[in-house]
Write an enzyme that holds these catalytic residues in place. Structure first.
Site, PDB file in Angstrom:
ATOM      1  N   VAL A 165       0.939  -1.462   0.058  1.00  0.00           N
ATOM      2  CA  VAL A 165       0.053  -0.107  -0.018  1.00  0.00           C
ATOM      3  C   VAL A 165       0.836   1.329  -0.024  1.00  0.00           C
ATOM      4  O   VAL A 165       0.264   2.376  -0.197  1.00  0.00           O
ATOM      5  CB  VAL A 165      -1.048  -0.047   1.058  1.00  0.00           C
ATOM      6  CG1 VAL A 165      -1.993  -0.882   1.102  1.00  0.00           C
ATOM      7  CG2 VAL A 165      -0.243   0.037   2.481  1.00  0.00           C
ATOM      8  N   TYR A 166       2.320   1.211   0.399  1.00  0.00           N
ATOM      9  CA  TYR A 166       2.983   2.448   0.330  1.00  0.00           C
ATOM     10  C   TYR A 166       2.875   3.012  -1.094  1.00  0.00           C
ATOM     11  O   TYR A 166       3.500   2.403  -1.912  1.00  0.00           O
ATOM     12  CB  TYR A 166       4.253   2.175   0.754  1.00  0.00           C
ATOM     13  CG  TYR A 166       4.364   1.673   2.328  1.00  0.00           C
ATOM     14  CD1 TYR A 166       3.456   2.002   3.215  1.00  0.00           C
ATOM     15  CD2 TYR A 166       5.586   1.200   2.747  1.00  0.00           C
ATOM     16  CE1 TYR A 166       3.507   1.464   4.442  1.00  0.00           C
ATOM     17  CE2 TYR A 166       5.737   0.739   4.230  1.00  0.00           C
ATOM     18  CZ  TYR A 166       4.802   0.883   4.863  1.00  0.00           C
ATOM     19  OH  TYR A 166       4.884   0.417   6.121  1.00  0.00           O
ATOM     20  N   ALA A 167       2.335   4.302  -1.163  1.00  0.00           N
ATOM     21  CA  ALA A 167       2.082   5.071  -2.594  1.00  0.00           C
ATOM     22  C   ALA A 167       1.728   4.116  -3.623  1.00  0.00           C
ATOM     23  O   ALA A 167       2.087   4.161  -4.898  1.00  0.00           O
ATOM     24  CB  ALA A 167       3.738   5.493  -2.791  1.00  0.00           C
ATOM     25  N   ASN A 168       0.706   3.047  -3.178  1.00  0.00           N
ATOM     26  CA  ASN A 168       0.069   2.417  -4.039  1.00  0.00           C
ATOM     27  C   ASN A 168       1.095   1.447  -4.791  1.00  0.00           C
ATOM     28  O   ASN A 168       1.183   1.224  -6.235  1.00  0.00           O
ATOM     29  CB  ASN A 168      -0.853   3.197  -4.921  1.00  0.00           C
ATOM     30  CG  ASN A 168      -1.841   2.330  -5.876  1.00  0.00           C
ATOM     31  OD1 ASN A 168      -2.310   1.354  -5.186  1.00  0.00           O
ATOM     32  ND2 ASN A 168      -2.155   2.632  -7.093  1.00  0.00           N
ATOM     33  N   GLY A 169       1.826   0.980  -4.280  1.00  0.00           N
ATOM     34  CA  GLY A 169       2.722   0.058  -4.992  1.00  0.00           C
ATOM     35  C   GLY A 169       4.257   0.640  -5.638  1.00  0.00           C
ATOM     36  O   GLY A 169       5.077   0.094  -5.801  1.00  0.00           O
TER      37      GLY A 169
END
Length: 327
Positions: free
Chosen positions: A60-64
């Site tokens: 999920v960090y910065a949407n991948g």
């Protein structure tokens, strides 16, 4: 650099872990303060030069895009067998059904997506980011076991939950002969010590390696209260949720960190991290560096050994806090 075993496993990790939540495309996530790919690469390179071999990210960090940046950098800068890559699953990756959580479908889909973004055939540590109240833990643990058996992850770990939940997961795995959690990534630092009540004793008893996140309390342990404003401090609502409510009671602890640092002739970062490094069963604090200086500062903590009197002085002012991090 110092290295240690992760819990009772044979896996060796550097005693400082580079947290990669600060890397990613700012337009594809909730954090506006993250470093883009060009700016993140020198930080990753410096970490490797300092002997840091342990890297933690999440889908999920910065949407991948955090996984993408880390994967490309490590592929260019290191041998795969020389680094330990950890990532996590749970949060929402897309809208609609099955876009989040810890179901068998989600786990099987997201591990493949993470491997593709990281450009690797396996991760060393695959962690559940939070507890999934809508999926039976038996389903989750069986799916994670199958991921390990398929060779897509070497070990599995967990993060931020109640101790009874973690114990239940350990029991289910042992009952069925499935892969067992070997690590706990929890919220722990000098101004947030609620994990000492239940989780740390459980981890000690079960041989679990602890890899705390937010070890510097989002920088609050490294400076006087209210003396520095950054884009993160202004926009990071999670940071505010974790620490604003207890700011007044935490002030005394922050002042004692400063006093000991001045007396010993070291940085406040050294004192805060040294406290964690001396607490059992902590293996490696996760330092979310977004500047090369953050890494240089963190490494210095390995040379500092606090006395029992200094530890007592740091811990004495603490008062109970509301739980932050669990769902």
């Amino acid at each position: 650099m110092e290295y240690t075993r992760l819990g009772t496993t044979g896996l060796q990790v550097s005693r400082i872990c580079l947290g990669c939540m600060g890397f990613g495309d700012a337009t594809r996530g909730t954090h506006k303060w993250v470093l883009n790919e060009q700016d993140s690469r020198p930080v990753i390179k410096k970490a490797l030069e300092l002997g840091i071999t342990f890297f933690d990210t999440a889908n999920v960090y910065a949407n991948g895009t955090s996984e993408e940046y880390l994967g490309r950098a490590l592929k260019d800068m290191a041998k795969r067998e020389d680094v330990v890559i950890a990532t996590k699953i749970h949060g929402k990756m897309r809208e609609g059904p099955n876009g989040s959580g810890l179901s068998r479908k989600a786990i099987f889909g997201e591990i493949d997506h993470s491997l593709r973004r990281l450009e690797t055939d396996y991760v060393d540590l695959y962690q559940i980011h939070r507890w999934d109240y809508e999926t039976p833990i038996e389903e989750t643990m069986e799916a994670l076991n199958d991921v390990v058996r398929a060779g897509k992850a070497r070990y599995i770990g967990a993060s931020a939950m109640w101790a009874w939940q973690f114990q239940k997961a350990l029991y289910v795995a042992e009952k069925h002969g499935w892969a067992r959690f070997v690590s706990m990534q929890d919220h722990l630092n000098l101004i947030y010590r609620e994990e000492e009540r239940e989780m740390l004793p459980l981890c000690r008893a079960e041989g679990i390696g602890v890899i705390p996140y937010s070890p510097l309390a989002s920088g609050r342990l490294t400076r006087d209260a209210g003396t520095e404003t950054t884009l993160r401090s202004e926009t990071d609502q999670i940071q505010k949720l974790k620490y604003d409510a207890s700011a007044d009671t935490d002030r005394t602890i922050i002042e004692r960190v400063a006093e000991i640092a001045e007396k010993r002739g070291v940085l406040r970062t050294h004192v805060a991290l040294a406290w964690l490094l001396q607490k059992q069963p902590v293996a490696a604090p996760i330092v979310g560096a977004t500047k090369i200086s953050h890494l240089d500062d963190a490494i210095g903590a390995l040379d500092l050994k606090l006395t029992p009197e200094e530890i007592a002085a740091l811990e004495e002012p603490y008062v109970p806090h509301r739980i932050v991090g669990h769902q």
